[in-house]
Scaffold this motif. Structure first.
Motif, PDB file in Angstrom:
ATOM      1  N   VAL A 169      49.102  36.230  42.488  1.00 24.76           N
ATOM      2  CA  VAL A 169      48.016  36.528  41.566  1.00 24.76           C
ATOM      3  C   VAL A 169      48.038  35.524  40.435  1.00 24.76           C
ATOM      4  O   VAL A 169      49.073  35.243  39.847  1.00 24.76           O
ATOM      5  CB  VAL A 169      48.032  37.996  41.046  1.00 24.76           C
ATOM      6  CG1 VAL A 169      48.931  38.873  41.870  1.00 24.76           C
ATOM      7  CG2 VAL A 169      48.356  38.081  39.579  1.00 24.76           C
TER       8      VAL A 169
ATOM      9  N   GLY B  92      39.553  44.660  42.793  1.00 26.05           N
ATOM     10  CA  GLY B  92      38.558  44.526  41.731  1.00 26.05           C
ATOM     11  C   GLY B  92      39.138  44.746  40.352  1.00 26.05           C
ATOM     12  O   GLY B  92      38.412  44.871  39.379  1.00 26.05           O
ATOM     13  N   ILE B  93      40.454  44.782  40.281  1.00 25.72           N
ATOM     14  CA  ILE B  93      41.105  45.054  38.999  1.00 25.72           C
ATOM     15  C   ILE B  93      41.756  43.793  38.424  1.00 25.72           C
ATOM     16  O   ILE B  93      42.450  43.071  39.126  1.00 25.72           O
ATOM     17  CB  ILE B  93      42.177  46.151  39.155  1.00 25.72           C
ATOM     18  CG1 ILE B  93      41.528  47.469  39.593  1.00 25.72           C
ATOM     19  CG2 ILE B  93      42.953  46.352  37.860  1.00 25.72           C
ATOM     20  CD1 ILE B  93      42.514  48.589  39.847  1.00 25.72           C
ATOM     21  N   VAL B  94      41.489  43.563  37.165  1.00 27.89           N
ATOM     22  CA  VAL B  94      42.107  42.446  36.463  1.00 27.89           C
ATOM     23  C   VAL B  94      42.951  43.021  35.322  1.00 27.89           C
ATOM     24  O   VAL B  94      42.481  43.897  34.592  1.00 27.89           O
ATOM     25  CB  VAL B  94      41.043  41.489  35.895  1.00 27.89           C
ATOM     26  CG1 VAL B  94      41.670  40.431  35.012  1.00 27.89           C
ATOM     27  CG2 VAL B  94      40.266  40.836  37.032  1.00 27.89           C
TER      28      VAL B  94
ATOM     29  N   GLU C 107      43.829  41.404  40.766  1.00 26.22           N
ATOM     30  CA  GLU C 107      43.336  40.135  41.296  1.00 26.22           C
ATOM     31  C   GLU C 107      43.702  38.974  40.378  1.00 26.22           C
ATOM     32  O   GLU C 107      43.688  37.818  40.770  1.00 26.22           O
ATOM     33  CB  GLU C 107      41.820  40.205  41.473  1.00 26.22           C
ATOM     34  CG  GLU C 107      41.435  41.273  42.477  1.00 26.22           C
ATOM     35  CD  GLU C 107      39.942  41.306  42.754  1.00 26.22           C
ATOM     36  OE1 GLU C 107      39.191  40.530  42.126  1.00 26.22           O
ATOM     37  OE2 GLU C 107      39.541  42.105  43.610  1.00 26.22           O
ATOM     38  N   ALA C 108      43.991  39.308  39.146  1.00 27.30           N
ATOM     39  CA  ALA C 108      44.385  38.291  38.179  1.00 27.30           C
ATOM     40  C   ALA C 108      44.952  38.984  36.957  1.00 27.30           C
ATOM     41  O   ALA C 108      44.741  40.181  36.767  1.00 27.30           O
ATOM     42  CB  ALA C 108      43.171  37.447  37.766  1.00 27.30           C
TER      43      ALA C 108
ATOM     44  N   GLN D 186      47.730  45.892  42.662  1.00 29.00           N
ATOM     45  CA  GLN D 186      47.019  44.881  43.437  1.00 29.00           C
ATOM     46  C   GLN D 186      45.974  44.148  42.606  1.00 29.00           C
ATOM     47  O   GLN D 186      44.865  43.893  43.064  1.00 29.00           O
ATOM     48  CB  GLN D 186      46.330  45.524  44.651  1.00 29.00           C
ATOM     49  CG  GLN D 186      47.207  46.476  45.441  1.00 29.00           C
ATOM     50  CD  GLN D 186      48.491  45.826  45.910  1.00 29.00           C
ATOM     51  OE1 GLN D 186      49.556  46.147  45.394  1.00 29.00           O
ATOM     52  NE2 GLN D 186      48.413  44.900  46.835  1.00 29.00           N
TER      53      GLN D 186
END
Lengths: 342, 342
Positions: free
Chosen positions: B153, B73-75, B129-130, B127
DNA sequence: CTGAAAGCGCTTACAG
DNA sequence: CTGAAAGCGCTTACAG
């Protein structure tokens, strides 16, 4: 939003320490140790692991590590509106300082509608080690912030303090700064001094105002006017126009921060008033913009670097004590205050 | 930095789903389900769990969840220097947009000395996500960025594109914007037009310049001068002063962005030139500052909201395609361009 | 709908 | 120094 996998889809399988241990022909513990700075591991072993890791493109998973060590390495940075360029500057310097310490910054926003406690709760689910709040939207009427540190994570207010709450805070010594502003203006020969304030509920505003008024009183003067509303450019313009319309134009104004002072400068210019010949202006912060050719604003600089270092030090201290940690402002002499009269 | 535990030290033991399950007299799976939006669980069970959770002050651990679900859930938001106020604005809007989608923004800085790849690697250990990069320090000569998306990613360049690389990017339609600037200036009657550019290695600069020159050519004109260096205020000032010193003062200038155009305005003023009577000026971006009383800069606005939405959409799309996603700029008519001649 | 159990990818006592 | 194993706090098939 979902993850996509560009490039070779097969490659996208995350490579783990197990993969590496297999490749290197060692135990998984060994690969973990190889990537743990102080760990007991022979140089040969470490090299062997590194080679295999390199080959497979292995990167340790920080999330897994966080879960295992119970330390996320994440610090929350909570920001409100960014009208004042002082905050983006502070923000990016904090992020850098954090990175230099091997920490990561989780950026959260906070708007006026929501309680800051919600934001902090959201952040704390990521097991943050600390939270730094840039209280652009927070004043002393803010609810419940006093309870925050109960959760076990220290919260630090940057550039503001909330009296009577058990919160860490670092700020400029705004009271002394206010005195200094008065002093400088008085020295320049000003006698009709105004303060154009920011949000009256903030310590930043109050401390600067009180220091200013205190110093004025020592010279037997009172402020001509102290209109206060918000730390914004538009307000600096408006307040100046209002003062003028009321026939109260001062011979010196102390803007509660640079962005206000810049508004004052623009308004004065639109009124055809010359700075500093007719009106002296001094601000507070020393944002980059203040140095520009068009302004050359005399101001009191907040020692941002020192404040950030200190904030991080306070967060690292097991027994920090809760009073605000104050840093002296520094006078930056430019062109908007008249030279001292002989 | 270590964690301190203010308040009651005993309380600081993290409460987990096991504690809650014990308190509620249900299985640990049940408490997990209670906190999972779409999960199959009876309302009674959920309520029972919530009550226990409330009582114990339980908050699900997002780190553990990330590990388990393989979705953090981390960008990552990667920023360089923030001299241009356009970026802080974009940054905070991105953070908000991300939060609205239940994502978190990890803020990373990137300076000129380091390869952006290092920054991305550091980010990817969380980790992410983008990654969204604000390429203030990145130009087309940047190495290795082409390889980034290999890691699985997706990387998106905001406000810039790198031709020929397999990267997502969203930007303003700078070419059309450059044409529009020329058009507006030409309409005002200008004939001696200059372009004051930013970093010549950036697509932003190039596209704006090319559009501008193209439109000029259609009117049988060429630019008077196109000095280019960097997207900074100081450079806008300097370039204008240089032009003047060389006796080449134009009757209209297109600043490659607002911050440059503002520098131009300040320099012109210091030279005693009247805007727009003697010289028209147009910028690009429409940063907040451009609306100020002292500038009232006519400019081409980047549709920030739409660009951000689109960026997030692109990141969510499994088959986004790699061309730059362009958004039309909008002319904001203020006071620095002469009214069209009849 | 509910529970027991395996597993996410690491770290770190514990033996050897 | 090295390895096997337990555990960090969740999610999610798998049975029931």
């Amino acid at each position: 939003m979902t993850i996509k996998t560009p490039g070779s889809p097969g490659t996208s399988q995350r490579v783990t320490s197990h993969d590496v241990s297999r490749e290197a022909g060692v135990s998984q513990s060994a690969v973990s140790r190889a990537f743990t700075p102080g760990a007991r591991i022979s140089p040969e072993m470490r090299q062997r692991v590194f080679d295999a890791a390199q080959k497979l493109g292995y990167k340790p998973n920080a999330i897994a590590r966080s879960l295992s060590t119970q330390r996320s390495g994440i610090v929350a940075l909570i920001v409100g509106e960014l009208h004042n360029p002082f905050y983006p500057q502070a923000l990016s310097q904090f992020a850098q300082a954090l990175e230099a310490r091997g920490k990561r910054a989780l950026l959260l926003t906070h708007d006026a509608r929501q309680d800051i406690q919600e934001t902090l709760d959201a952040a704390s689910s990521y097991q943050i080690e600390a939270a730094i709040v840039f209280p652009t939207r927070l004043n002393s009427t803010a609810p419940s912030l006093g309870d925050v540190s109960q959760g076990g994570v220290p919260v630090l207010l940057f550039n503001r303090h909330l009296p009577g709450r058990e919160l860490l805070s670092v700020a400029c010594d705004n009271h002394s700064g206010g005195r200094l502003a008065a002093q400088v203006l008085l020295n320049s020969g000003a006698r009709r001094l105004a303060f154009i304030g920011g949000d009256p509920d903030t310590s930043t505003h109050q401390d600067r105002l009180n220091g200013f008024v205190e110093r004025l009183a020592e010279s037997g003067l009172g402020p001509l006017a102290t209109p206060s509303l918000s730390f914004r450019y538009d307000w600096g313009v408006q307040a100046t126009l209002d003062l003028h319309a009321a026939g109260h134009l001062p011979d010196a104004v102390f803007g509660a921060n640079d962005i206000i002072a810049i508004g004052v400068l623009d308004a004065l210019r639109s009124l055809g008033r010359r700075v500093p010949e007719e009106v002296s202006v001094i601000g507070f912060d020393d944002i980059q913009e203040s140095a520009r050719l068009a302004y050359r604003l005399t101001t009191i600089r907040q020692p941002l670097e020192a404040m950030i270092e200190d904030a991080l030090a306070a967060l690292g201290d097991p027994q920090p004590g809760f009073g605000p940690r104050l840093h002296p402002g520094e006078l930056i002499w430019r062109d908007t205050v008249r030279a001292a009269t002989a």
